[in-house]
Design a protein around this motif. Structure first.
Motif, PDB file in Angstrom:
ATOM      1  N   ASN A 254       3.413   4.565  12.933  1.00  0.00           N
ATOM      2  CA  ASN A 254       3.189   5.190  12.136  1.00  0.00           C
ATOM      3  C   ASN A 254       3.550   6.855  11.256  1.00  0.00           C
ATOM      4  O   ASN A 254       3.245   7.041  11.930  1.00  0.00           O
ATOM      5  N   ASP A 256       5.188   8.978   7.860  1.00  0.00           N
ATOM      6  CA  ASP A 256       4.949   9.088   6.126  1.00  0.00           C
ATOM      7  C   ASP A 256       5.406  10.014   6.282  1.00  0.00           C
ATOM      8  O   ASP A 256       5.546  10.843   5.424  1.00  0.00           O
ATOM      9  N   HIS A 284       0.698   1.883   3.464  1.00  0.00           N
ATOM     10  CA  HIS A 284       0.492   3.401   2.743  1.00  0.00           C
ATOM     11  C   HIS A 284      -0.721   3.199   2.887  1.00  0.00           C
ATOM     12  O   HIS A 284      -1.837   2.705   4.279  1.00  0.00           O
ATOM     13  N   MET A 285      -0.350   5.191   4.264  1.00  0.00           N
ATOM     14  CA  MET A 285      -1.581   5.353   4.852  1.00  0.00           C
ATOM     15  C   MET A 285      -2.596   6.404   4.119  1.00  0.00           C
ATOM     16  O   MET A 285      -2.969   5.963   3.333  1.00  0.00           O
ATOM     17  N   LYS A 286      -2.734   7.462   5.013  1.00  0.00           N
ATOM     18  CA  LYS A 286      -4.128   7.813   4.004  1.00  0.00           C
ATOM     19  C   LYS A 286      -3.822   8.928   2.973  1.00  0.00           C
ATOM     20  O   LYS A 286      -2.746   9.203   2.872  1.00  0.00           O
ATOM     21  N   LYS A 287      -4.693   9.356   2.464  1.00  0.00           N
ATOM     22  CA  LYS A 287      -4.436   9.980   1.291  1.00  0.00           C
ATOM     23  C   LYS A 287      -3.945   9.090   0.257  1.00  0.00           C
ATOM     24  O   LYS A 287      -2.596   9.362  -0.619  1.00  0.00           O
ATOM     25  N   ARG A 289      -1.262   7.767   0.835  1.00  0.00           N
ATOM     26  CA  ARG A 289       0.688   8.103   0.649  1.00  0.00           C
ATOM     27  C   ARG A 289       1.600   6.934   1.670  1.00  0.00           C
ATOM     28  O   ARG A 289       1.435   6.576   2.463  1.00  0.00           O
TER      29      ARG A 289
END
Length: 397
Positions: A254, A256, A284-287, A289
């Motif tokens: 993964n 970003d 969609h990743m952490k925060k 993003r």
């Protein structure tokens, strides 16, 4: 189940002997009658007898005709083209006849269009060739393996004069085929028999793994002093061996922070490193993003190379790996001609049966670029050409 046949030409090979063996193995005589009708032949009769040779019950076939020999090859071919034979039978019969014509042309140093089939120009040759493929079709044979061909030696009197045996056309037809010399004198293998088996055979060698269904024995008219003059056909259902390469590894990462324009470069590098498939999924990743999941499928042997490629070409700091099993089709690549240009076609086989046919897009695009035609037209023509060939019968023949 895939029907498989093994031909063992113990005493040699002739068209009528092969017909007899297939009938003895259970093929219906009606299929031969239908072949004669489909060819529009008049005055042709099939005599089937059950002689005992060497203490063994067998089958003998005689094709009786009232026409003379010496028909031009073009006329013979035209009869098959215009026939009402089943498409697969007609295609295979034409392929065998074309081999026979090409062999005669080569040994006599003439153009195929000028070939006259002298001894082979009678209706019995058409019945032998077309009938053999009709009987194979009636028995649902999808794969045929033939044992090495025994060849005797001697001198024969033919329309062209005194000839060495095996006949020159027979030798030309058997180029590239496993043969074995035997002490039996005379013509053990006829050009017609050679043309049929060379066209029908998918492989050469010993009896393949099968669940035995039946056997058939066809005999000729002659008696050999040192071997029975017979052909034995063994028919069964192919035993499918489990594939040993169905384990795959799935590598994923993964990211970003990878520039979008570089994503295709990462996937291209993985493909070059031996990946079976590559793809991306937006995530969609952490925060919150937005990111992308890079997925690479490969063989275990390429695991480390693929992992290092992902690490080197993307922005990820780690790659996770899963080992999976998957079912796979057998695959083959065939080439078709589209306006003088070669296009590869991918074929997917399930136990010898064609289930997928797909022209190679890059080849279609290349032909389209040269000809100025739309890619979709090239693709459609390649698909149509591939599905009309005998290659897709797994002999996809």
């Amino acid at each position: 189940m895939t029907g498989v046949a093994h031909v063992d030409p113990i005493g040699g090979l002739a068209g009528d002997m092969l017909l007899a063996a297939l009938l003895d193995a259970g093929a219906p005589t009606q299929a031969l009658d239908d072949t004669i009708a489909a060819l529009g032949l008049v005055g042709v009769a099939i005599d089937v007898s059950r002689p005992v040779r060497g203490g063994l019950r067998s089958t003998h076939v005689e094709v009786r005709t009232n026409t003379g020999s010496g028909r031009a090859a073009a006329e013979m071919r035209a009869l098959v083209v215009a026939s009402r034979l089943a498409p697969r039978v007609r295609t295979d019969a034409l392929a065998a006849l074309d081999r026979l014509i090409a062999a005669e042309a080569a040994v006599h140093g003439i153009d195929p269009s000028a070939v006259v089939l002298h001894e082979l120009g009678d209706d019995d040759t058409l019945v032998d060739i077309c009938g053999a493929f009709a009987l194979l079709d009636a028995l649902d044979i999808e794969r045929l393996v033939c044992a090495p061909i025994p060849l005797g030696r001697g001198i024969g009197e033919m329309d062209h004069g005194t000839m060495p045996l095996p006949a020159p056309a027979t030798m030309a037809l058997l180029t590239g085929v496993p043969v074995v010399g035997v002490e039996t004198a005379g013509e053990l293998v006829t050009p017609t028999g050679a043309a049929i088996v060379v066209t029908a055979a998918d492989a050469w060698g010993e009896l393949p793994a099968m669940v035995l269904r039946t056997t058939g024995t066809g005999v000729g008219s002659r008696e050999h002093p040192d071997r029975p003059n017979l052909v034995r056909v063994t028919i069964g259902d192919a035993v499918t061996e489990p594939r040993g390469d169905t384990t795959v590894v799935l590598l994923q990462a993964n990211v970003d922070d990878l520039v979008p324009e570089l994503v295709p470069d990462v996937l291209g590098a993985c493909t070059a490193a031996g990946a079976i498939d590559v793809w991306t999924v937006p995530i969609h990743m952490k925060k919150g993003r937005p990111g992308v999941m890079l997925s690479v499928l490969g063989r275990p042997a390429n695991e480390r190379k693929l992992a290092e490629t992902l690490l080197a070409h993307s922005s990820t700091l780690g790659v996770r790996v899963q080992r999976l099993e998957r079912y796979e089709l057998d695959r083959a690549i065939r080439e078709v001609d589209i306006g003088g240009h070669s296009v590869r076609v991918k074929i997917g086989l399930l136990e010898g049966r064609v289930v997928n046919v797909a022209p190679e897009h890059d080849d279609c695009a290349a032909v389209a670029a040269v000809t100025g035609r739309p890619v979709k037209q090239i693709w459609a023509e390649a698909l149509a050409a591939a599905t009309q060939t005998q290659e897709l019968d797994a002999r996809a023949r």
